[in-house]
Design an enzyme around this catalytic site. Sequence first.
Site, PDB file in Angstrom:
ATOM      1  N   PRO A 134       0.724  -1.457  -0.025  1.00 23.11           N
ATOM      2  CA  PRO A 134       0.064   0.173   0.087  1.00 23.11           C
ATOM      3  C   PRO A 134       0.848   1.226  -0.111  1.00 23.11           C
ATOM      4  O   PRO A 134       0.494   2.368  -0.357  1.00 23.11           O
ATOM      5  CB  PRO A 134      -0.762  -0.121   1.394  1.00 23.11           C
ATOM      6  CG  PRO A 134      -0.908  -1.480   1.235  1.00 23.11           C
ATOM      7  CD  PRO A 134       0.372  -2.238   0.805  1.00 23.11           C
ATOM      8  N   GLY A 137       5.207   1.170  -4.211  1.00 23.05           N
ATOM      9  CA  GLY A 137       4.958   0.821  -5.520  1.00 23.05           C
ATOM     10  C   GLY A 137       6.137   0.660  -6.112  1.00 23.05           C
ATOM     11  O   GLY A 137       6.977  -0.318  -6.165  1.00 23.05           O
ATOM     12  N   GLN A 249      14.300  -8.015 -17.913  1.00 24.65           N
ATOM     13  CA  GLN A 249      13.307  -8.998 -18.370  1.00 24.65           C
ATOM     14  C   GLN A 249      11.788  -8.684 -18.309  1.00 24.65           C
ATOM     15  O   GLN A 249      11.011  -8.918 -19.473  1.00 24.65           O
ATOM     16  CB  GLN A 249      13.670 -10.515 -18.117  1.00 24.65           C
ATOM     17  CG  GLN A 249      12.791 -11.569 -18.596  1.00 24.65           C
ATOM     18  CD  GLN A 249      13.331 -12.819 -18.509  1.00 24.65           C
ATOM     19  OE1 GLN A 249      14.543 -13.228 -18.746  1.00 24.65           O
ATOM     20  NE2 GLN A 249      12.568 -13.713 -18.048  1.00 24.65           N
ATOM     21  N   GLU A 250      11.488  -8.352 -17.302  1.00 21.21           N
ATOM     22  CA  GLU A 250       9.983  -8.201 -16.931  1.00 21.21           C
ATOM     23  C   GLU A 250       9.488  -6.952 -17.718  1.00 21.21           C
ATOM     24  O   GLU A 250       8.457  -6.534 -18.183  1.00 21.21           O
ATOM     25  CB  GLU A 250       9.867  -7.736 -15.607  1.00 21.21           C
ATOM     26  CG  GLU A 250       8.318  -7.203 -14.967  1.00 21.21           C
ATOM     27  CD  GLU A 250       8.162  -6.931 -13.601  1.00 21.21           C
ATOM     28  OE1 GLU A 250       7.026  -6.599 -13.194  1.00 21.21           O
ATOM     29  OE2 GLU A 250       9.195  -7.295 -12.768  1.00 21.21           O
ATOM     30  N   GLN A 344     -11.337   5.699 -31.573  1.00 22.81           N
ATOM     31  CA  GLN A 344     -11.893   6.687 -32.312  1.00 22.81           C
ATOM     32  C   GLN A 344     -12.387   6.368 -33.786  1.00 22.81           C
ATOM     33  O   GLN A 344     -13.552   7.117 -34.001  1.00 22.81           O
ATOM     34  CB  GLN A 344     -11.162   7.961 -32.257  1.00 22.81           C
ATOM     35  CG  GLN A 344     -11.547   9.216 -32.844  1.00 22.81           C
ATOM     36  CD  GLN A 344     -12.510   9.862 -31.678  1.00 22.81           C
ATOM     37  OE1 GLN A 344     -12.327   9.583 -30.378  1.00 22.81           O
ATOM     38  NE2 GLN A 344     -13.263  10.813 -32.207  1.00 22.81           N
ATOM     39  N   GLY A 347     -15.811   5.093 -33.771  1.00 22.74           N
ATOM     40  CA  GLY A 347     -16.992   5.753 -33.390  1.00 22.74           C
ATOM     41  C   GLY A 347     -17.693   5.408 -32.321  1.00 22.74           C
ATOM     42  O   GLY A 347     -17.035   4.828 -31.394  1.00 22.74           O
ATOM     43  N   GLY A 348     -19.044   5.532 -32.175  1.00 22.14           N
ATOM     44  CA  GLY A 348     -19.665   5.135 -31.123  1.00 22.14           C
ATOM     45  C   GLY A 348     -19.704   3.696 -30.783  1.00 22.14           C
ATOM     46  O   GLY A 348     -19.430   3.318 -29.566  1.00 22.14           O
ATOM     47  N   ASN A 374       5.975   4.539 -16.027  1.00 21.07           N
ATOM     48  CA  ASN A 374       6.836   5.145 -16.961  1.00 21.07           C
ATOM     49  C   ASN A 374       7.576   6.395 -16.719  1.00 21.07           C
ATOM     50  O   ASN A 374       8.602   6.501 -17.309  1.00 21.07           O
ATOM     51  CB  ASN A 374       6.088   5.514 -18.265  1.00 21.07           C
ATOM     52  CG  ASN A 374       5.726   4.276 -19.105  1.00 21.07           C
ATOM     53  OD1 ASN A 374       5.655   3.097 -18.642  1.00 21.07           O
ATOM     54  ND2 ASN A 374       4.804   4.663 -20.237  1.00 21.07           N
TER      55      ASN A 374
END
Length: 385
Positions: A134, A137, A249-250, A344, A347-348, A374
């Site tokens: 918690p 990270g 490697q990960e 995109q 569309g919908g 990142n």
Amino acid sequence: MTAIQVPRPEWMDEDLVLLDSAARRFFDQEIAPDYEDFVEAGCVTREAWEKTGAAGLLCAEIDEAYGGAGGTFAHDAVVAQILGEKGLDHFGVALHSTIVAPYIAHYGSEDQKHRWLPKLVSGEYIGAIAMTEPEAGSDLQGVRTTAVKDGNHYVLNGQKTFITNGQLANLIVVVAKTDPAQGAKGTSLFVVETEEVNGFRRGRNLDKIGLKGNDTSELFFDDVRVPADALLGPEEGRGFYQLMEQLPQERLLVAIQAMAMIERALTVTLEYVKERKAFGKRVLDFQNTQFKLAELKSEATIGRVFVDHCIARHIKGDLDPTTASMAKYWTTDLQCKVVDECLQLHGGYGYMNEYPIARMYQDARVQRIYAGTNEIMKVLIARSL
């Protein structure tokens, strides 16, 4: 066939081509028919894991002496690539095979290797690695879980979260502090067989934005006693170095998964815009669609060539952490961009869960977070300047 076509990479020999063909058949016949049930349940079944192990598709780089196929990282990379191409991203095979098992293969004693690796290869054991907490990270030096020596045992106490394969895993590599005063030098790795100990508890299967079929859990260690030989490595305090050695490697694995989804997103989008009509013509016939897909295909091709280059270097043993960090951050940023642009173009309909691009949109986002965010990748790259 995908929308991205590049020559067969140098690392892909005839043996790997045969593996690719066999693995595709297996996943089509044995995993894909039940996959939506796994997603709905929030967990892949043990039976699926065991079938995958019986097919020789778990931990393929593990030596034959320990039940494996005696392959290389390339063999597990092929499997990871196929899972991504087929949209079976929620099956946590890649973490099990290319992240968990290598810790034992590289740092375990002969007794530990013979005890644990065959069960990982067969799927009897499902592997997880418990790093994140918690309050810790990407900053692994902030781990608070402790392991205190008590005679011929260690006693583990702490909490882990966001642990992939957490609901099913019965073999967990746990990051703990054996000497909190020493910071990174006081970190050690322990292998916990969950069915052999008291005081181990699983929390809930966490409700995530995406990858819902891949169980992700909170884990609790309350005075968990493990034998002294659960320690990975010859002595305490080696854990942080072991983690740093395996993280390239990960991160390469994450890049491979990113490229697989990128190529799948472009493939399904190209199929869609060829069929979908607007204002009396195909969506593909609009110049904006053509230009957008041209941009994305160019970037995807560049990414594929770079990732194949990294795989070839890693197989040879000379992929450096900086380049692995570049691959992880750049491809996952690209993955999110490509999937968003492809949605995109739908569309919908792209916002509807029944379309594959919608699930990809949900599943892609975490790639920029795990295995080190990142932002952390950029910090690591900057140190090389």
